[in-house]
Design an enzyme around this catalytic site. Structure first.
Site, PDB file in Angstrom:
ATOM      1  N   ARG A 259      43.041 -13.797  10.219  1.00  0.00           N
ATOM      2  CA  ARG A 259      44.380 -13.215  10.275  1.00  0.00           C
ATOM      3  C   ARG A 259      44.426 -12.326  11.508  1.00  0.00           C
ATOM      4  O   ARG A 259      43.430 -12.162  12.210  1.00  0.00           O
ATOM      5  CB  ARG A 259      44.778 -12.501   8.979  1.00  0.00           C
ATOM      6  N   GLY A 260      45.600 -11.742  11.746  1.00  0.00           N
ATOM      7  CA  GLY A 260      45.777 -11.009  13.001  1.00  0.00           C
ATOM      8  C   GLY A 260      46.342 -11.985  14.026  1.00  0.00           C
ATOM      9  O   GLY A 260      45.819 -13.099  14.191  1.00  0.00           O
ATOM     10  N   ALA A 261      47.404 -11.563  14.697  1.00  0.00           N
ATOM     11  CA  ALA A 261      48.162 -12.504  15.533  1.00  0.00           C
ATOM     12  C   ALA A 261      47.294 -13.272  16.547  1.00  0.00           C
ATOM     13  O   ALA A 261      47.344 -14.515  16.591  1.00  0.00           O
ATOM     14  CB  ALA A 261      49.294 -11.742  16.214  1.00  0.00           C
TER      15      ALA A 261
ATOM     16  N   ARG B  62      52.002 -19.714   8.856  1.00  0.00           N
ATOM     17  CA  ARG B  62      52.496 -18.328   8.755  1.00  0.00           C
ATOM     18  C   ARG B  62      53.627 -18.162   9.769  1.00  0.00           C
ATOM     19  O   ARG B  62      53.475 -18.551  10.927  1.00  0.00           O
ATOM     20  CB  ARG B  62      51.366 -17.310   9.030  1.00  0.00           C
TER      21      ARG B  62
ATOM     22  N   GLN C 204      44.222  -4.194   4.833  1.00  0.00           N
ATOM     23  CA  GLN C 204      43.454  -4.575   6.028  1.00  0.00           C
ATOM     24  C   GLN C 204      42.843  -3.357   6.717  1.00  0.00           C
ATOM     25  O   GLN C 204      41.822  -3.465   7.392  1.00  0.00           O
ATOM     26  CB  GLN C 204      44.351  -5.317   7.033  1.00  0.00           C
TER      27      GLN C 204
ATOM     28  N   ASP D  40      52.620  -8.266  15.880  1.00  0.00           N
ATOM     29  CA  ASP D  40      52.629  -9.700  15.594  1.00  0.00           C
ATOM     30  C   ASP D  40      53.644 -10.432  16.452  1.00  0.00           C
ATOM     31  O   ASP D  40      53.513 -11.625  16.707  1.00  0.00           O
ATOM     32  CB  ASP D  40      52.928  -9.939  14.112  1.00  0.00           C
TER      33      ASP D  40
ATOM     34  N   ASN E 210      55.464  -5.723  13.275  1.00  0.00           N
ATOM     35  CA  ASN E 210      54.044  -5.536  12.930  1.00  0.00           C
ATOM     36  C   ASN E 210      53.936  -5.387  11.414  1.00  0.00           C
ATOM     37  O   ASN E 210      54.943  -5.424  10.686  1.00  0.00           O
ATOM     38  CB  ASN E 210      53.476  -4.309  13.660  1.00  0.00           C
ATOM     39  N   LYS E 211      52.738  -5.190  10.939  1.00  0.00           N
ATOM     40  CA  LYS E 211      52.458  -5.097   9.500  1.00  0.00           C
ATOM     41  C   LYS E 211      53.408  -4.127   8.798  1.00  0.00           C
ATOM     42  O   LYS E 211      53.728  -3.059   9.338  1.00  0.00           O
ATOM     43  CB  LYS E 211      51.007  -4.663   9.325  1.00  0.00           C
TER      44      LYS E 211
HETATM   45  O1  MRU Z   1      48.938 -10.133   7.913  1.00  0.00           O
HETATM   46  P1  MRU Z   1      47.947  -9.885   9.015  1.00  0.00           P
HETATM   47  O2  MRU Z   1      46.690  -9.242   8.550  1.00  0.00           O
HETATM   48  O3  MRU Z   1      47.715 -11.131   9.848  1.00  0.00           O
HETATM   49  O4  MRU Z   1      48.695  -8.828   9.939  1.00  0.00           O
HETATM   50  C1  MRU Z   1      48.048  -8.333  11.077  1.00  0.00           C
HETATM   51  C2  MRU Z   1      48.821  -7.291  11.770  1.00  0.00           C
HETATM   52  O5  MRU Z   1      49.922  -6.941  11.407  1.00  0.00           O
HETATM   53  C3  MRU Z   1      48.227  -6.763  13.025  1.00  0.00           C
HETATM   54  O6  MRU Z   1      48.546  -5.412  13.198  1.00  0.00           O
HETATM   55  C4  MRU Z   1      48.802  -7.580  14.184  1.00  0.00           C
HETATM   56  O7  MRU Z   1      48.567  -8.946  13.979  1.00  0.00           O
HETATM   57  C5  MRU Z   1      48.260  -7.202  15.461  1.00  0.00           C
HETATM   58  S1  MRU Z   1      46.664  -7.855  15.619  1.00  0.00           S
HETATM   59  C6  MRU Z   1      45.991  -7.560  17.090  1.00  0.00           C
END
Ligand code: MRU
Length: 363
Positions: A53-55, A90, A203, A244, A254-255
């Site tokens: 996970r993470g963009a 996603r 996370q 994201d 973002n999250k």
């Molecule tokens: O749902 P996730 O864990 O994929 O969400 C991740 C985030 O929101 C991060 O802050 C974002 O992807 C930036 S990652 C460098």
């Protein structure tokens, strides 16, 4: 980054030559497990179920997913179908579309027989590029932290708040929001990180804390609701989060919960920075609130929680009364006006369309 002294990335080609390996992030922080992805379906599942996970890491995994698909069916239809299957995993992180479109543009002019080998090479390039982008974000953000340290005076600790995990686990290596943090720590600047636990999937508590612990960066995990209070009492010098998807006008998706931190930061005069690698910028979108699809995840992520029991086993427990409903929007949008600056691989820029276009005239 190193785990117990051994360098690791989050994704790498398997030694068998027909698979890709990842760190299964659903098992952290309690277990370090490497998972093998041998098919397009396994790569898509790894993204959807958040083993990765993470963009930026989602984009990197999709690139390898295309390679796995093309090993089986390198036709035009095979390439298109694989891209569509990955894009359906996603909806919010733009790096997924960025990677699939980029790989498709590289691969479709080739003869089908050449595609799989080229895809493997290109996926590795995307990973290496991510690492150099993140290192450049670290170098660009370091002076911000240094300036705060100098302003506070010799020996004073710089307190940085971060949300979710925009660390090396969210990327191929180094991380985005953590890149300036690691750079400052490695440069000997005394820092301390407030780690938002980041409900519902935690996370921050499970991944960011694990990363910082492994790297020896002083940190404290806090309940998501604590940030505003800490800011009011001068305990937060700056906020750095990831993204994201950032629009061409500087709105930051973002999250979930990022927006509330930005509001609290604004009210308390705390600088709010977003580490924004260029593949996370969606140049086709101008209004983040209206145009970015927000992923709705399972209510079970809200109603249940996993953790380690005293005997070492991991168990899931229910938090809410049986029968209560729950909703789980996974991301929110912070309007550009609340963002102090975007830390990109080309430097720090105001969150505005004109500033972004000036820094990235080629995009
Ligand atoms: O749902 P996730 O864990 O994929 O969400 C991740 C985030 O929101 C991060 O802050 C974002 O992807 C930036 S990652 C460098």
């Amino acid at each position: 980054m190193k785990i117990k002294g051994k360098p690791h990335r989050t994704i790498w080609p398997g030694a068998d030559g027909v698979s890709v390996e990842i760190i299964d992030q659903t098992r952290l922080p309690h277990e370090f497990v490497v998972a093998r992805l041998g098919t397009l379906g396994e790569a898509a599942h790894a993204i959807k179920a958040m083993l990765v996970r993470g963009a930026p890491l989602i984009g990197a995994t999709a690139s390898y997913g295309l390679w796995l698909a093309l090993r089986v069916d390198p036709s035009d239809k095979g390439l298109a179908d694989a891209g569509a299957a990955l894009m359906a995993t996603r909806p919010t992180a733009i790096n997924l579309r960025w990677a699939v479109e980029r790989m498709t543009a590289w691969l479709s002019p080739l003869r089908p027989a050449e595609r799989a080998e080229a895809a493997l090479r290109r996926a590795a390039e995307i990973c290496d590029e991510d690492v150099s982008i993140n290192s450049a974000i670290g170098a660009a953000g370091l002076p911000l932290i240094r300036a705060i340290a100098v302003g506070k005076g010799r020996g004073a600790v710089v307190n940085i708040l971060t949300h979710c995990n925009a660390g090396w686990l969210a990327t191929v290596d180094v991380g985005t929001a953590t890149a300036p943090i690691y750079a400052a720590h490695d440069a000997g600047i005394p820092i301390h990180v407030w780690v938002d636990e980041t409900r519902p999937r935690n996370q921050g508590a499970s991944l960011t804390a694990w990363e910082l612990l492994n790297h020896g960066v002083p940190h404290s995990v806090i309940a998501d609701n604590a940030g505003g209070h800490l800011m009011q009492h001068g305990e937060v010098d700056m906020v750095i989060v990831g993204t994201d998807r950032t629009t061409a006008t500087g709105d930051v998706c973002n999250k979930i919960g990022t927006y509330l931190k930005a509001l609290a930061a604004k009210d308390n005069g705390v600088p709010f920075y977003v580490a924004a690698p260029s593949p996370s910028i969606d140049w086709r979108v101008r209004d983040g609130l209206k145009e970015i699809p927000i992923e709705n995840r399972s209510a079970r992520e809200v109603t249940h929680l996993s953790g380690r029991l005293p005997d070492g086993s991991v168990a899931t427990v229910a938090l809410t009364p049986e029968g209560s409903g729950a909703v789980n929007p996974a991301f929110d949008v912070t309007p550009a006006r609340l963002v102090t600056g975007l830390i990109t691989e080309r430097g720090i820029v105001k969150a505005s369309e004109s500033a972004l276009r000036e820094l990235f005239p080629d995009k």
